[in-house]
Scaffold this active site. Structure first.
Site: not given
Ligand code: G3I
Length: 446
Positions: A155, A232, A260
């Site tokens: 990105e 997406h 993705e």
């Molecule tokens: O691990 C913590 C956990 O301990 C906590 O209880 C929980 C509470 O919200 O959060 C958990 O972390 C989350 C993490 O995913 C794992 O599940 C984060 O809050 C959350 O922000 C994070 O989101 C990820 C996101 O990227 C962040 O931008 C998504 O899973 C992941 O699928 C997403 O992937 C991105 C790609 O890397 C790049 N392109 C866009 C795509 C979608 O956003």
């Protein structure tokens, strides 16, 4: 071209016995096998902590490539400067190797999910460059030979195609991208190195910016092997220019990949929306298949219970190919159908059968049926026979018929030369006879 032809006998057999071009039977084959047979990888993002039970079984059975959804991001692997934590990433890489899967490494340099020591630091350009290249070198070295493709930089662009002013862009300018790629190449020369972004799927300002960026990098000799298109997408909005966009990047001399893929809808999901989603997944799959340098497709989570969409877009969801109970949705069939094997041209073959239909004093009417006994369409046919008792053709229809002595030759006309596999064409004629009117001993068909 060759990679688009099926090579797996079992899949081909499934295709040939199935209904409607074989898609029904072939769809029983796992997506990973269908994809490999068409020369692409079909992967999924996974959550390492969920890789047990039915989730693990499905991930292993259906997908030929795994991408850690979060476990390889900078904040996960190097939360404290110089202190690496590989447990989450290792679990996924080990799982993939145990199940004959490739790994897409995601991601080395990204403005999001950065540890606060990076995002909140005050950096001189040199210091940030050193920290970044150390991180890239350490992570790529750790998985040398085990990660097939790396999203080296994720990105990098704004919506208008200009350089995102992340901590990296703002401190280092565009040069950070070249440095990250060079560090990754040095650490694992065999890994394919990708630049990855979202909203670059169709032709537009952002993808134009990416296109110009990739050209600049290649012109500088930066080792960019591929460009990732996150995809997406929104239900019913697969960009019409997706295939053309993939192709223009491929024409620069890089691989492309859909990295993705998910297709979100406003909840609740209805049968009608799921059907539309099936068509959308099929369209994306076909776009990749149509571009020779498209290396594969990764879905961003294979089950609706493991998708980022509901958290980030309240009221939206059902974006993946499996429902929350791990049942395949119509979208699954959409992908499988698009991946269905393409039969190579089979051996050509036809037979001809001769009938004297009616006969009167001195004349008779005959008919010949040409059957395509091969597995590919006939593009034309010629039938020949010898008359044993001096019969002579006087008139013919639905074929061009000539006779020289006892030898008769009949060739298709412009409108009936194409005969599908298993199909037939018929032509007729009037002829004269004297004494006896025995049928020809044999007919040739070619
Ligand atoms: O691990 C913590 C956990 O301990 C906590 O209880 C929980 C509470 O919200 O959060 C958990 O972390 C989350 C993490 O995913 C794992 O599940 C984060 O809050 C959350 O922000 C994070 O989101 C990820 C996101 O990227 C962040 O931008 C998504 O899973 C992941 O699928 C997403 O992937 C991105 C790609 O890397 C790049 N392109 C866009 C795509 C979608 O956003």
């Amino acid at each position: 071209m060759l990679r688009r032809l099926i090579t797996t006998t079992a899949l081909l057999a499934a295709a040939l016995t199935g209904a409607a071009g074989g898609t029904a039977a072939a769809a029983d084959a796992p997506l990973r096998d269908l994809a490999e047979a068409r020369g692409i990888h079909l992967g999924t993002a996974v959550t390492g902590g969920k890789l047990t039970g039915a989730y693990a079984d499905t991930a292993a059975a259906q997908f030929g490539s795994l991408t850690p959804g979060n476990e390889m991001k900078w904040g996960s692997v190097e939360p404290v400067r110089g202190q690496y934590s590989w447990t989450g990433a290792d679990r996924i890489v080990d799982f993939a190797e145990a199940h004959g899967q490739r790994v897409r490494g995601h991601t080395l340099v990204w403005h999001s999910q950065l540890p606060s020591w990076v995002s909140g630091g005050t950096w001189t350009p040199d210091a940030l460059r050193a920290v970044m290249t150390d991180h890239v070198t350490t992570q790529v070295t750790r998985y040398k030979g085990r990660v097939h493709q790396w999203d080296v930089v994720n990105e990098p662009l704004n919506e208008d195609g200009t350089l995102r002013q992340s901590v990296f862009g703002a401190t280092l300018g565009e040069s950070y991208i070249a440095d990250a790629f060079r560090a990754a190449r040095a650490a694992d020369p065999a890994a394919k190195l990708y630049l990855n972004d979202y909203s670059t799927d169709g032709v537009g300002a952002k993808s134009d910016g990416m296109y110009a960026l990739v050209r600049r990098l290649l012109a500088q000799g930066v080792p960019v092997d591929g460009v990732g298109f996150q995809a997406h997408l929104i239900l019913g909005q697969v960009p019409a220019s997706l295939e053309a966009n993939l192709r223009r990047f491929a024409d620069l001399g890089v691989d492309v990949a859909v990295t993705e893929l998910d297709i979100r809808m406003t909840l609740p999901a209805t049968a009608e929306k799921l059907d539309r989603q099936k068509a959308d997944y099929a369209a994306v799959t076909r776009a990749c298949l149509a571009v020779t340098r498209c290396a594969g497709i990764t879905v961003w989570g294979f089950t609706d219970s493991d998708s980022w969409i509901p958290d980030f877009f309240p009221g939206q969801g059902a974006a993946t190919p499996y429902d929350e109970q791990l049942n395949p949705k119509p979208a699954y069939a959409g992908i499988a159908g698009a991946l269905a094997p393409v039969a190579p041209p089979g051996p050509a073959g036809c037979t001809a059968t001769y009938t004297a239909q009616s006969q009167w004093g001195g004349g008779f009417t005959g008919q010949v049926t040409v059957r395509n006994t091969g597995t590919a369409p006939l593009a034309g046919w010629t039938v020949g026979w010898e008359y044993p008792a001096g019969q002579r053709i006087t008139q013919a229809w639905n074929a061009a018929v000539t006779q020289t002595g006892t030898a008769v030759t009949a060739t298709h006309l412009p409108y009936n030369g194409t005969v599908p596999a298993g199909g037939s064409a018929t032509f007729g004629f009037n002829a004269s006879w004297t004494g006896a009117n025995p049928p020809p001993a044999a007919l040739t068909c070619s």
